[in-house]
Design an enzyme around this catalytic site. Sequence first.
Site, PDB file in Angstrom:
ATOM      1  N   LYS A   1      55.151  57.246 -45.380  1.00 61.03           N
ATOM      2  CA  LYS A   1      54.002  56.284 -44.985  1.00 61.03           C
ATOM      3  C   LYS A   1      54.914  55.229 -44.133  1.00 61.03           C
ATOM      4  O   LYS A   1      55.969  54.599 -44.615  1.00 61.03           O
ATOM      5  CB  LYS A   1      53.474  55.607 -46.415  1.00 61.03           C
TER       6      LYS A   1
ATOM      7  N   SER B   1      44.924  52.682 -48.067  1.00 64.07           N
ATOM      8  CA  SER B   1      45.400  52.573 -46.802  1.00 64.07           C
ATOM      9  C   SER B   1      46.284  53.776 -46.596  1.00 64.07           C
ATOM     10  O   SER B   1      46.412  54.116 -45.445  1.00 64.07           O
ATOM     11  CB  SER B   1      46.320  51.399 -46.826  1.00 64.07           C
TER      12      SER B   1
ATOM     13  N   SER C   1      45.896  52.720 -53.002  1.00 70.63           N
ATOM     14  CA  SER C   1      46.023  53.120 -51.569  1.00 70.63           C
ATOM     15  C   SER C   1      46.736  54.631 -51.586  1.00 70.63           C
ATOM     16  O   SER C   1      46.950  55.243 -50.679  1.00 70.63           O
ATOM     17  CB  SER C   1      46.967  52.144 -50.918  1.00 70.63           C
TER      18      SER C   1
END
EC number: 6.3.5.7
Lengths: 505, 100, 510
Positions: free
Chosen positions: C80, C155, C179
């Site tokens: 990420k 997210s 997330s």
Amino acid sequence: MARAALMDFDKALELFEPVIGLEVHVELNTTTKMFSSAPNPANSAFHDAAPNTLITPVCLGLPGSLPVVNEQAIRSSISLGLALGCSIAESSRFARKNYFYPDLAKNYQISQYDEPIAFDGEVEVELENGRIFQVPIERAHMEEDAGKLTHIGGATGRIQGAEYSLVDYNRAGVPLVEIVTRPIFGAEADAPALASAYVSIIRDIALSLGISEARMERGNLRCDANVSLRPRGAEKLGTRTETKNVNSFRSIERAVRYEIQRQAAILADGGSITQETRHWHEDTGTTSAGRPKSDADDYRYFPEPDLLPVVPSPELIEQLRAELPEPPAARRRRLKAEWGFTDIDFQGVVNSNLLVEVTETVAAGATPAAARKWWTGELARIANAQNVDAASLASPAHVAELAGLVEAGTLTDRLARQVLEGVIAGEGSPQQIVDARGLAVVSDDSALIAAIDQALASQPDVLEKIRDGKVQAAGAVIGAVMKAMQGKADAARVRELVLERATAQ
Amino acid sequence: MSEITAEQVAHLANLARIALTEEEIAHLTTELGQIMQAVEKVSEVATPDVPPTSHPIPLQNVFRADVVGADVLTAEQAVAGAPEADGSRFVVSAILGEEQ
Amino acid sequence: MSEIIRLTAAELGAKIAAGDVSSVEATRAHLDRIAAVDGAVHAFLHVDAEGALAAAADVDRRRAAGEAFGPLAGVPIAVKDVLVTEGMPSTAGSRILEGWIPPYDATPVRLVREAGMIPLGKTNMDEFAMGSSTEHSAYGPTHNPWDLDRIPGGSGGGSAASVAAFEAPLALGSDTGGSIRQPAHVTGTVGVKPTYGAVSRYGSIALASSLDQIGPVTRTVLDAALLQDVIAGHDPHDSTSIAEPWPSMADAVRRADVAGVRIGVVKQLDSDGVQAGVRSRFHEALALLERNGAEIVEIDAPSFEYAIAAYYLILPAEASSNLAKFDSVRFGLRVTPEGGGTVEQVMAATREAGFGPEVKRRIILGTYALSAGYYDAYYGSAQKVRTLVQRDFDAAFAKVDVLATPTAPTTAFKLGEKLDDPLSMYLNDVATIPANLAGVPGISLPAGLAPEDGLPVGIQFLAPARQDARLYNVGGALERLLEAEWGAPLLSRAPDLSSHEMAAAEEGAL
């Protein structure tokens, strides 16, 4: 800069009572910074590092970086708190103080807000005139220093008129302890002297603890002076100003005095004081207005989520308490006795803020009398002329070495003063300067005798007088010999030899 | 308490150093009012007897030894990501405007 | 080649260890897949093909030289973009960090590299991890591999989609309010938020420091466990990192058994507000666990109702401070107003241009919540709610071993559907937020497809702090039971993206 109207100091005190408060920042000399393992420029090992070389991702506030507390900084802070007579908090924590400024890498400063590590202390301060004050300490808290800005362009190198600025983050994250006094009442005309003497005591404490280099000219020790006036008989405190950038003991005294006179003039004229930060200007001996305090000073403090509470064990606190050096007041009494100084001589040292220097000079081998003489005499004179602190001119080790050379007869006082000039100019140690400049006393009697014989021969009338027992007439010959030797002779020895040669011939 | 004015939003934007446009300020004023109304309900249960929690896992006294780390950067690395640098220092615009 | 990408990370690691597949082959297969489908999915912001192949060749060489490695060595991994990577751009999905190349690796990234894993590149995310849909990325949204018109969650939509689309066998994510878990829910994958402090936050671009936690994004519970075993552990760079050693999560999965496990169902999160298909799959999963020896208990957690409100005060407050460092001085974007300006004006112009609307909204909100006169009512009260939520968890875990909830109230919604309605977007996190407030670990794993829309549904389990192994036990057991019923992993039912592969190939030919 327009010069502010000032009221006569004595007049100001007739009309108003000065109330002062002092905030002293002490840079700790730990090996690494407060929250990062970068080298600490406030430690002598890392002085004068090139810009942005004492840096980890934490110092730059790089995305993802996190602070971790330096254990030694905690110990130093606790020791300092204890030496200030403070209570040590069972639990203290860090908070973020949020504001934008380019020297602040994260745009928040990690500080302590509602839970400082030390609080409620008291420090004894004795003034030149013998008055003793107990200065109340509100708190001592830990925080991190900011980086350094250099303003480029414009005429003055000041922030005003600069075209752009350069940022060096070496200093960002240097551990600081901020010591905050409560408002100090009752100092009256002594308020300026008390401010200076208080900071001097803080310096003594920090040095005796070994937690800071505590040199004002290096910024290891910084003082912000809060000054307010209230009309005689009034209850309510007046509006205060906070004067920053006061970088020597002399300036502290001058700045407080200046603010008292400036504020008195405004108030007496029916004006009001603006609560603001003021900057001290060493060159003009004045303060100028900085940023006014306003709504913009909303620092949005909140507990630092990246750090955890500091809960020192009672054992640690007691251990550090046991290791505390003597309190400054007791220490002063002891030193005075050990050195055999008169009250006046000892006060002279204290009032010149030279106690630490004299102590260290004695420790480095000088006699107390010689150490006192050099620091409060020649060094204080030069410092006064240059408007700096004497401590910044020479190291105790060099002064002790110089005193030793005089003691050994290698230097006369006059030669020693020349050597001292060299030391101040950074030419090296006294011995190195003696060697380089060829300044040593001529201790070779044959060279002296040759000069003496020549002088006696050229002044037969003097010779006659000496032979008639008028010994004081020898002065003229001694003067001529000293001149011929360019001062590099011991006058006492010359005198001995003159009498010897005059009677021998 | 949830009454938020455009002036307040402009003030907050200044504190947060974001040069919001007038349009953004207007839009945020409405949105913030709605959001604050929704989140204000925390005060219903946040009574004085409840202590605040700032860290989910309660730890204390986490320190590091006072030893220089292996992650010290060179000056070149330090300024490598900077929008503007002059040698080994970061460059920023004048701090004070002309009027100051 | 294509069967390589269908392998789980555990299987691929075993094949590499056995010498059946080289790390270079495995890496190339995934890079090919990315080249083929990522035009449609947009899971990646940056692909480091050269670096990945070099790292893979290095692992192959060292293994040939006799070096011993762990079970995931040679296996590619997606990272990420919230995690900083030395030599690879790290933007956190924000324009303000476009092109920034950090001089250091985040600790979890360092650990996966040290385990011989191969970082493929950086995955898309809502800007600074603020969002539940990845639509707030400055670089365009990621698409859900199950339906390209839908959100992949957020997210960490990029990490979840990359795994669901077989572009990577596993990925690293970050979870501040869900997330990792909510994207797992909407993409039919597995996501774990470990106990706060289990995985170092050092090098994770902070959103809300007291809520953020790094964790695994995978297709199977075992893969998540293997990855957590790699990244968990004490890090002296993170003061909030837990010092005690962890038991093997992979062992917990291998020994998984729910017989006698007490599972609490949180009343407040099993309501009409949950989409029917999500709720029915949730209850079917519970029934399956019960049939296999688990005990199901209803749990009352009244403070959970206040969790979202507390979260949307604490998060913006911490974020407003964490994001202050993006000021155009040391890294990232600089925007100078026309005709120049003071440093203050440059900072304000940069932040105006560099931050997206959701980031500005939350910074302003957080600045407000912390400002003088409002602190006690907002931030202070939210911290108290946090205490109450913790107390609810404590009371619940006195009665049960784990808690179960639907991971999120709905299946994947359409891209754009909630973009203009921040409050409704925020409600997505209702079931995932309490774990972040209390620091407890949570897992989301596939529970099936919702009958009404055929989209994946996840089930969430929560365990007491430091008891992450319980999640892997229950999760591992449920996964095995469900797959036995389904006859295959849920993702085998995901649409084939080969038409996009074809399209991409044709584009490439042109």
